[in-house]
Motif scaffolding. Structure first.
Motif, PDB file in Angstrom:
ATOM      1  N   MET A  60       0.828  -1.204   0.000  1.00 33.37           N
ATOM      2  CA  MET A  60       0.000   0.000   0.000  1.00 33.37           C
ATOM      3  C   MET A  60       0.866   1.260   0.000  1.00 33.37           C
ATOM      4  O   MET A  60       0.592   2.219  -0.728  1.00 33.37           O
ATOM      5  N   GLU A  61       1.907   1.235   0.814  1.00 34.94           N
ATOM      6  CA  GLU A  61       2.797   2.397   0.890  1.00 34.94           C
ATOM      7  C   GLU A  61       3.526   2.612  -0.430  1.00 34.94           C
ATOM      8  O   GLU A  61       3.664   3.750  -0.898  1.00 34.94           O
ATOM      9  N   GLU A  62       3.975   1.517  -1.028  1.00 31.80           N
ATOM     10  CA  GLU A  62       4.685   1.614  -2.309  1.00 31.80           C
ATOM     11  C   GLU A  62       3.766   2.179  -3.385  1.00 31.80           C
ATOM     12  O   GLU A  62       4.154   3.054  -4.163  1.00 31.80           O
ATOM     13  N   TYR A  63       2.530   1.698  -3.405  1.00 28.15           N
ATOM     14  CA  TYR A  63       1.565   2.183  -4.396  1.00 28.15           C
ATOM     15  C   TYR A  63       1.271   3.670  -4.179  1.00 28.15           C
ATOM     16  O   TYR A  63       1.270   4.460  -5.118  1.00 28.15           O
ATOM     17  N   SER A  64       1.025   4.044  -2.920  1.00 31.27           N
ATOM     18  CA  SER A  64       0.696   5.441  -2.600  1.00 31.27           C
ATOM     19  C   SER A  64       1.849   6.375  -2.943  1.00 31.27           C
ATOM     20  O   SER A  64       1.643   7.492  -3.431  1.00 31.27           O
ATOM     21  N   THR A  65       3.074   5.910  -2.693  1.00 33.50           N
ATOM     22  CA  THR A  65       4.250   6.717  -3.022  1.00 33.50           C
ATOM     23  C   THR A  65       4.350   6.933  -4.528  1.00 33.50           C
ATOM     24  O   THR A  65       4.641   8.038  -4.998  1.00 33.50           O
ATOM     25  N   THR A  66       4.090   5.871  -5.289  1.00 33.93           N
ATOM     26  CA  THR A  66       4.131   5.958  -6.748  1.00 33.93           C
ATOM     27  C   THR A  66       3.074   6.930  -7.267  1.00 33.93           C
ATOM     28  O   THR A  66       3.345   7.773  -8.128  1.00 33.93           O
ATOM     29  N   VAL A  67       1.864   6.820  -6.718  1.00 36.47           N
ATOM     30  CA  VAL A  67       0.772   7.707  -7.131  1.00 36.47           C
ATOM     31  C   VAL A  67       1.110   9.154  -6.792  1.00 36.47           C
ATOM     32  O   VAL A  67       0.898  10.066  -7.593  1.00 36.47           O
ATOM     33  N   SER A  68       1.660   9.362  -5.598  1.00 36.08           N
ATOM     34  CA  SER A  68       2.015  10.713  -5.160  1.00 36.08           C
ATOM     35  C   SER A  68       3.074  11.315  -6.070  1.00 36.08           C
ATOM     36  O   SER A  68       2.992  12.478  -6.476  1.00 36.08           O
ATOM     37  N   ALA A  69       4.079  10.502  -6.421  1.00 34.37           N
ATOM     38  CA  ALA A  69       5.153  10.979  -7.295  1.00 34.37           C
ATOM     39  C   ALA A  69       4.608  11.319  -8.679  1.00 34.37           C
ATOM     40  O   ALA A  69       4.967  12.339  -9.276  1.00 34.37           O
ATOM     41  N   THR A  70       3.713  10.476  -9.182  1.00 37.81           N
ATOM     42  CA  THR A  70       3.111  10.715 -10.498  1.00 37.81           C
ATOM     43  C   THR A  70       2.284  11.984 -10.486  1.00 37.81           C
ATOM     44  O   THR A  70       2.325  12.785 -11.411  1.00 37.81           O
ATOM     45  N   THR A  71       1.528  12.180  -9.396  1.00 39.64           N
ATOM     46  CA  THR A  71       0.695  13.381  -9.265  1.00 39.64           C
ATOM     47  C   THR A  71       1.555  14.635  -9.229  1.00 39.64           C
ATOM     48  O   THR A  71       1.238  15.645  -9.850  1.00 39.64           O
ATOM     49  N   ASP A  72       2.681  14.555  -8.506  1.00 37.05           N
ATOM     50  CA  ASP A  72       3.593  15.699  -8.418  1.00 37.05           C
ATOM     51  C   ASP A  72       4.158  16.054  -9.785  1.00 37.05           C
ATOM     52  O   ASP A  72       4.281  17.226 -10.148  1.00 37.05           O
ATOM     53  N   VAL A  73       4.524  15.009 -10.557  1.00 39.12           N
ATOM     54  CA  VAL A  73       5.061  15.237 -11.901  1.00 39.12           C
ATOM     55  C   VAL A  73       4.005  15.880 -12.789  1.00 39.12           C
ATOM     56  O   VAL A  73       4.272  16.831 -13.526  1.00 39.12           O
TER      57      VAL A  73
END
Length: 254
Positions: free
Chosen positions: A221-234
């Motif tokens: 869950m943390e890995e997925y959320s981190t990926t989503v957050s990074a994508t959103t930031d980009v």
């Protein structure tokens, strides 16, 4: 004059020490006492109000099939419900989708009523029954330990004491709104999370669930959320850059 100044400074120091002590030890002790003194009916009312609030502003209808929902609910009733430690708590599972910025988020949270919400992405990321059940036990730990009520009491100590003494239902609705917002943002303290973890691990060992299942799903869950957050930031940065370019082009044309 010096004696008077010394007395004033002494009283100031005593006041500061008292206020600090009350904030550090008094409020947590009082909030815990009040939270555990409240009848379960109060938790039921707050829980239902919170769920209504979250359904209006944060949650969407689930896309999980009825068959999969019933499978999880049935296993919960036969495998986990007896570990609730309190016959007065009526546990109920709810399935919802939760999206922020167009991305579906994995989450699970419990209300003081015993209502536990599982998001679609959490169910999707879970690779086996043990992972789902481990998280459910963790959320049951929050309910049994009355963490959400303690959190509300700390944030609204005066209001909660008035509710306890006078039984005033008007203030409960306002608190329920605050609880809904806090739970969606995973606003539990580290102490509360540790207590819920201990509850869950003890029950997992009794049932025969490997605690590694809990670690695995949380990591995923943390890995997925981190990926989503990074994508959103980009995406946000790209959009902002494009916006700046448009403004510059308009200035040149002007």
């Amino acid at each position: 004059h010096e004696t008077k100044m010394t007395s004033v400074l002494t009283m100031l120091v005593i006041t500061v020490v008292f206020v600090f002590s009350f904030i550090k030890w008094g409020i947590p002790w009082t909030s815990q006492t009040v939270a555990h003194a409240l009848p379960q009916q109060t938790g039921e009312f707050i829980g239902h109000q919170s769920l209504d609030f979250m359904d209006r502003y944060f949650l969407e209808p689930t896309q999980i099939s009825d068959a999969e929902q019933q499978q999880i609910i049935s296993r919960f009733k036969t495998r986990l419900k007896l570990f609730g430690d309190d016959d007065n708590i009526q546990y109920r599972l709810h399935f919802r989708d939760m999206s922020i910025g167009g991305s579906s988020l994995p989450n699970a949270f419990a209300l003081p009523s015993g209502d536990i919400i599982l998001t679609d992405k959490f169910v999707e990321l879970s690779q086996n029954d043990d992972e789902i059940d481990a998280v459910l036990l963790h959320e049951m730990g929050h309910v049994v330990e009355r963490h959400s009520l303690e959190m509300l009491t700390q944030n609204s100590l005066t209001t909660m004491i008035v509710i306890l003494v006078l039984g005033n239902p008007d203030g409960i609705s306002e608190l329920a709104t605050g609880l809904g917002t806090a739970l969606v943002s995973n606003h539990y303290s580290r102490q509360y999370e540790t207590e819920a973890d201990e509850f869950a691990f003890n029950k997992m060992l009794e049932i025969g669930i490997d605690p590694q299942a809990f670690v695995d799903i949380l990591s995923r869950m943390e890995e997925y959320s981190t990926t989503v957050s990074a994508t959103t930031d980009v995406d946000d940065a790209t959009h902002e850059h494009e916006h700046d370019d448009d403004e510059k082009a308009e200035e040149v044309e002007g």
